[in-house]
Design a protein around this motif. Structure first.
Motif, PDB file in Angstrom:
ATOM      1  N   SER A 405      -5.101  -3.641   2.897  1.00 23.57           N
ATOM      2  CA  SER A 405      -5.467  -2.235   3.003  1.00 23.57           C
ATOM      3  C   SER A 405      -4.356  -1.388   2.394  1.00 23.57           C
ATOM      4  O   SER A 405      -4.570  -0.272   1.968  1.00 23.57           O
ATOM      5  CB  SER A 405      -5.735  -1.843   4.455  1.00 23.57           C
ATOM      6  OG  SER A 405      -4.646  -2.218   5.259  1.00 23.57           O
ATOM      7  N   GLU A 406      -3.175  -1.974   2.369  1.00 24.14           N
ATOM      8  CA  GLU A 406      -2.106  -1.297   1.655  1.00 24.14           C
ATOM      9  C   GLU A 406      -1.733  -2.135   0.447  1.00 24.14           C
ATOM     10  O   GLU A 406      -1.848  -3.365   0.483  1.00 24.14           O
ATOM     11  CB  GLU A 406      -0.881  -1.142   2.563  1.00 24.14           C
ATOM     12  CG  GLU A 406       0.062  -0.091   2.059  1.00 24.14           C
ATOM     13  CD  GLU A 406       1.455  -0.204   2.664  1.00 24.14           C
ATOM     14  OE1 GLU A 406       2.363   0.411   2.121  1.00 24.14           O
ATOM     15  OE2 GLU A 406       1.617  -0.932   3.658  1.00 24.14           O
ATOM     16  N   GLU A 407      -1.297  -1.462  -0.599  1.00 21.13           N
ATOM     17  CA  GLU A 407      -0.941  -2.168  -1.824  1.00 21.13           C
ATOM     18  C   GLU A 407       0.190  -3.174  -1.556  1.00 21.13           C
ATOM     19  O   GLU A 407       1.215  -2.817  -0.985  1.00 21.13           O
ATOM     20  CB  GLU A 407      -0.465  -1.130  -2.829  1.00 21.13           C
ATOM     21  CG  GLU A 407      -0.344  -1.616  -4.226  1.00 21.13           C
ATOM     22  CD  GLU A 407       0.153  -0.497  -5.133  1.00 21.13           C
ATOM     23  OE1 GLU A 407       0.496  -0.798  -6.271  1.00 21.13           O
ATOM     24  OE2 GLU A 407       0.205   0.671  -4.682  1.00 21.13           O
ATOM     25  N   THR A 416       4.823  -4.838   1.117  1.00 23.33           N
ATOM     26  CA  THR A 416       3.935  -3.740   0.742  1.00 23.33           C
ATOM     27  C   THR A 416       4.727  -2.613   0.089  1.00 23.33           C
ATOM     28  O   THR A 416       5.965  -2.609   0.120  1.00 23.33           O
ATOM     29  CB  THR A 416       3.233  -3.169   1.982  1.00 23.33           C
ATOM     30  OG1 THR A 416       4.241  -2.662   2.855  1.00 23.33           O
ATOM     31  CG2 THR A 416       2.423  -4.228   2.697  1.00 23.33           C
ATOM     32  N   SER A 418       5.033   0.324   1.209  1.00 24.12           N
ATOM     33  CA  SER A 418       5.852   1.080   2.175  1.00 24.12           C
ATOM     34  C   SER A 418       7.094   0.297   2.605  1.00 24.12           C
ATOM     35  O   SER A 418       8.122   0.902   2.906  1.00 24.12           O
ATOM     36  CB  SER A 418       5.020   1.514   3.385  1.00 24.12           C
ATOM     37  OG  SER A 418       4.502   0.404   4.046  1.00 24.12           O
TER      38      SER A 418
END
Lengths: 515, 403
Positions: A405-407, A416, A418
């Motif tokens: 859901s996150e890159e 990721t 973040s």
């Protein structure tokens, strides 16, 4: 020249320096730490990641073994987040004298290393890859220890106690006046600015470089850098630390740490801790020894090889560095060399870094004429307050329930966007290699093939780099990764390197990037 | 975890070819893709506590393993990791139930009209979805009310020079006994004495639902029944392509059953169309086919592709005058055995199947052909076209219907 004033100046940003600066700061001293590069890039960042139970030293080095026993238990409490409790085994393979097992047991009992002989069948069930010809096995509380997390937790804690941590500050010289070290001149390697640091006491915690630093104050300290090479294998061939049950020798341990397993190590006396060449012969030896523990080891995928330099302090010259005790030494140069305001702490190992720091700061208290109790054995490091050990599955679990859901920037190590931007925001890294140590970027099977260009993009955006600086960051990191892959390139990793090459040379034409 | 299968993750160069071919990660964000859950996440797993439930959204279709240019056993890694997951967490009742087709078959067959009514009753299906998690719209087969075994016991296979063993599997036994009868008649027509040994489930549905211990028990018992024939040099054929693959390969490679019976059976095992084409290549297949003026779109199911034998059904169809077979290139119908029955996966299953359903509709075929029973049921459900096993067309072309 800008000037800093402090009570204690710590030289060296490895585990010892980080431990010393934390301890000193917690005891209320104003402190500054200087390190020529990023933190934990010397010996600390270049070991296999073993948290010793003491078993390795039980027979030949009882002092070191006893220290390990105590510190192992303390670190499990204060640094749980940096530790994965894998447990450890000492196994007698068909190449090892089974009688050494008795000596080992006796040594462990004498030094207090918790040990249990376990049935071989049980060990083979637990670790099915181990050679079926194992004759004896002993369980000990070895574990793995993430050196980058450890150092970063120590310096974070030190900062919370008002310490100033200055990575990329190279020591240019020590100021000696009337037989007393009163401070240092350092160079900010990023800006080129010089800085003067006035200190009441300088603690030389530079490990294998301690001789070089001590000489800046005119003191002679003989540290024998003992080179050890390590090879990281693509996945966990074992889930327990596995040691050969025999006197310490080359390639006698496999440490499962994070997603890889690391085989180590050698011990070769070298002249300069900055010149650590890895030879094909050494690699071959490691793989041969690995084969004895885990049949098929040679066919398994080797990711990269590197070398670290142990700091072995010795009062006299010795020929074989294995004969030098693994324990540490605090040198008060006033007593030894007539130079006041200067302490060297060297020798030791990462497992006992906290004790080393305690002894160094005890000596500092004595020199500064104060009595302050050490608390580092009681107060958990930031991130370890809950005393919960690190869990291998954590990064995968964090992606649930909707993965991707996150890159994801680094697929091998599940990093990721973040994760990266957090590391960039808090870690003050100067390049992708510094980011690597903070989040383990590009340390998996593709060794950066798929994440370096993505990470460069994130860095470019986040740091508002111009294109030349971004290109340089990319090329520097590629070069750094290649350095560790190149000497060991064969089999699956060779195929990977070909694909990575097509990506970087074929698609991205990196050799033609303007810098 | 099998060292053999797990070690294959070392070959992964992260090329992502598996991800771009995976029909399931394309259909749902809940499945992170074969590379992710396979060679990638596997490095973060060790026995004890499974970190990821998302791997359960892998259907086990095996396309990833087929397309991997490096030889990574991706689907197999996932399958074993799923077994570990459910060992850690306990297998849900639903998955225990739908993974035992022979138990369901024995229960449903004597009361087939009632069972079939129940399975098609909307309020009861709604209840079944709420209580058991079987999606109310999922395609469930009809109990035939009689078993293939019952027919086989009464049937006397004419003596012949060559003997062949028929492994019919559960779908044929309880739902499609006619397909079994046609298989036997086609084999007999080609000069075989057909033996139908007693047999139960092969364990495949249990394997795909992560219950390896139970699956191993089933496949061992089945192999023990079949092994004596294999040792005598008899070939074993199956019209159930997925259950045949279980005996051929998966019992050894995924369930890691190191058993002499399984080994000898796996060597003797042939997919029905594979075997018939082999006969033809040896010049031993009767080609007295009558023309069939039919347009037949053919879907090669994933499990059939897992045999690594090409698409022998198409070669056989080419022998039938008048038959216009259309090779479809959609990858997966979405059912994957029991995957598409599950409440949380039904929509994904239908999304995956949409490409195939579209091709089937466009083909304007008279009927569709497909080697796998669950895929045929899904095709009939999703594309509203009758779907048959290839052997049905051969049977018809041989004119065996009349006789």
């Amino acid at each position: 020249m800008p000037t800093l004033e402090t009570e204690v100046l710590v030289v060296g940003g490895g585990s010892t320096g980080a431990g010393v600066v934390r301890d000193a700061a917690m005891r209320g001293f104003s402190t500054v730490l200087v390190e020529r590069g990023d933190l934990a890039t010397g010996t600390t960042g270049r070991f296999h990641g073993l948290l010793h139970s003491g078993g390795r030293y039980a027979v030949k080095d009882p002092v070191a073994a006893r220290e390990c026993v105590v510190e192992n238990a303390i670190l499990r409490r204060i640094a749980a987040d940096c530790i994965e409790d894998t447990g450890g085994l000492f196994v007698s393979t068909r190449w090892d004298d089974p009688a050494f097992g008795d000596e080992f047991l006796r040594g462990c009992r004498e030094t207090g290393v918790p040990v249990d002989e376990v049935p071989v069948a049980e060990v083979l069930r637990r670790e099915p890859r181990l050679d079926r010809g194992i004759t004896r096995a002993f369980a000990v509380p070895d574990a793995n220890l993430d050196p980058w997390k450890l150092v970063s937790a120590c310096t974070r804690s030190a900062s919370e106690h008002a310490a100033r941590i200055l990575p990329y500050h190279r020591l240019l010289g020590l100021e000696v006046h009337d037989g007393k070290v009163v401070g240092a001149r350092v160079n900010n390697e990023l800006t080129g600015e010089e800085l003067e640091i006035r200190a009441e006491l300088v603690i030389n915690a530079s490990g294998a470089w301690a001789g070089q630093i001590a000489s800046l104050a005119g003191c002679v300290v003989t540290v024998l850098p003992g080179k050890g090479i390590m090879i990281a294998m693509n996945h966990r061939l074992v889930n327990t630390v596995v040691n050969r049950c025999k006197p310490p020798s080359d390639g006698d341990i496999i440490v499962p740490i994070r997603t890889v397993s690391v085989i180590g190590t050698t011990d070769v006396r070298v002249a300069d801790p900055d010149e650590l060449e890895v030879t094909p012969g050494e690699i071959d030896e490691m793989l041969d020894e690995g084969e004895k523990l885990v049949p098929g080891f040679r066919e398994a995928r080797a990711l990269r090889v590197w070398a670290g330099a142990r700091p072995l302090y010795t009062p006299e010259d010795v020929a074989d560095t294995r004969e030098v005790s693994r324990t540490h030494t605090v040198l008060d140069h006033a007593k030894r060399d007539g130079v006041e305001g200067f302490i060297t702490i060297t020798g030791g190992k990462t497992t006992t870094f906290r004790l080393m720091a305690e002894h160094a700061v005890d000596a500092a208290c004595e020199k500064l004429g104060v009595v302050r109790e050490c608390r580092t054995h009681e107060e958990p490091l930031p991130g370890s307050e809950e005393e919960r050990f690190y869990w291998l599955g954590a990064r995968v679990r964090a992606q649930e329930p909707v993965p991707n859901s996150e890159e994801i920037i680094c697929e091998c190590e599940l990093i990721t966007r973040s994760h990266l931007t957090e590391a960039l925001a808090h870690g003050r890294p100067t390049g992708l290699d510094d980011v690597r140590r903070k989040v383990r970027l590009a340390m998996g099977p593709c060794q950066g093939g798929f994440c370096i260009y993505r990470a460069t993009g994130v860095l470019h955006e986040f740091e508002h780099l111009d294109y030349r600086a971004a290109n340089t960051a990319l090329l520097d990191f590629l070069q750094e990764r290649w350095k560790g892959v190149q000497p060991i390139l064969h089999g699956d990793q060779f195929r990977q390197a070909r694909l990575d090459d097509w990506i970087f040379q074929g698609l991205l034409a990196v050799e033609h990037l303007p810098q | 975890m099998s060292e053999l299968v797990r070690d294959s993750l070392d070959h992964c160069v992260k090329c992502t070819i598996c991800e771009s071919f995976c029909p399931y990660s394309r259909a749902t964000p809940l499945f992170p893709g074969p590379k992710y859950v396979g060679p990638q996440a596997e490095r973060f797993r060790r026995t004890g506590v499974s970190p990821d439930v998302s791997l359960d959204y892998c259907s086990g279709c095996g396309i990833c393993t087929q397309v991997c240019p490096q030889g990574v056993k991706i689907a197999e890694i996932n399958s074993q990791a799923r077994a570990q997951l459910w060992e850690d967490r306990g297998i849900p009742l639903r998955n225990q139930l739908i993974a035992r087709p022979s138990v369901l078959g024995r229960l449903g067959t004597p009361v087939a009209p009632l069972a079939n009514w129940t399975l098609r009753n909307r309020p009861l299906r709604w209840l079944g979805e709420r209580l058991l998690g079987v999606h109310r719209d999922a395609a469930l087969p009809r109990f035939a009310g009689r078993t293939f075994q019952g027919w086989a016991r009464k049937h006397v296979s004419p003596a012949a020079e060559r003997t062949i063993v028929y492994f019919h599997a559960c779908g044929t036994n309880y739902y499609e006994p006619a397909v079994g009868r046609m298989t036997v008649e086609v084999l007999e027509h080609n000069g075989f004495h057909v033996v139908v040994p007693p047999q139960d489930c092969c364990g495949l549905p249990l394997q795909s639902n992560g219950n390896f211990p139970a699956a191993r028990g089933y496949v061992r018992r089945l192999a023990a029944n079949l092994a004596p024939y294999a040792r005598d040099g008899c070939a074993i054929v199956s019209n159930s392509t997925s259950c045949g693959l279980m005996l051929k390969r998966e019992a050894r490679e995924i369930l890691e059953v190191a058993d002499d019976d399984v080994a000898v059976v796996s060597e003797a095992m042939y997919d029905l169309c594979e075997f018939l084409l082999l006969l033809h290549q040896r010049g031993e297949l009767r080609t007295d086919f009558k023309p069939l003026e039919l347009t037949v779109p053919y879907h090669a199911p994933c499990q059939q592709q897992g045999h690594g034998i090409g698409k022998p059904a198409l070669d056989l169809f080419a022998l039938i005058p008048g038959l216009r077979a259309i090779e479809l290139d959609a990858d997966c119908c979405g059912i994957a055995g029991t995957y598409g029955l599950k409440k949380e996966k039904y929509e994904i299953s239908m999304t995956v199947g949409e490409r195939l359903f579209g091709q089937l509709r466009e083909s304007k075929g008279d009927l569709a052909a497909c080697d796998s029973e669950t895929c045929r049921w899904q095709i009939e459900h999703g594309a509203d076209i009758q779907a048959v096993h290839p052997v049905e067309l051969l049977h018809r072309a041989y004119g065996l219907d009349a006789g």
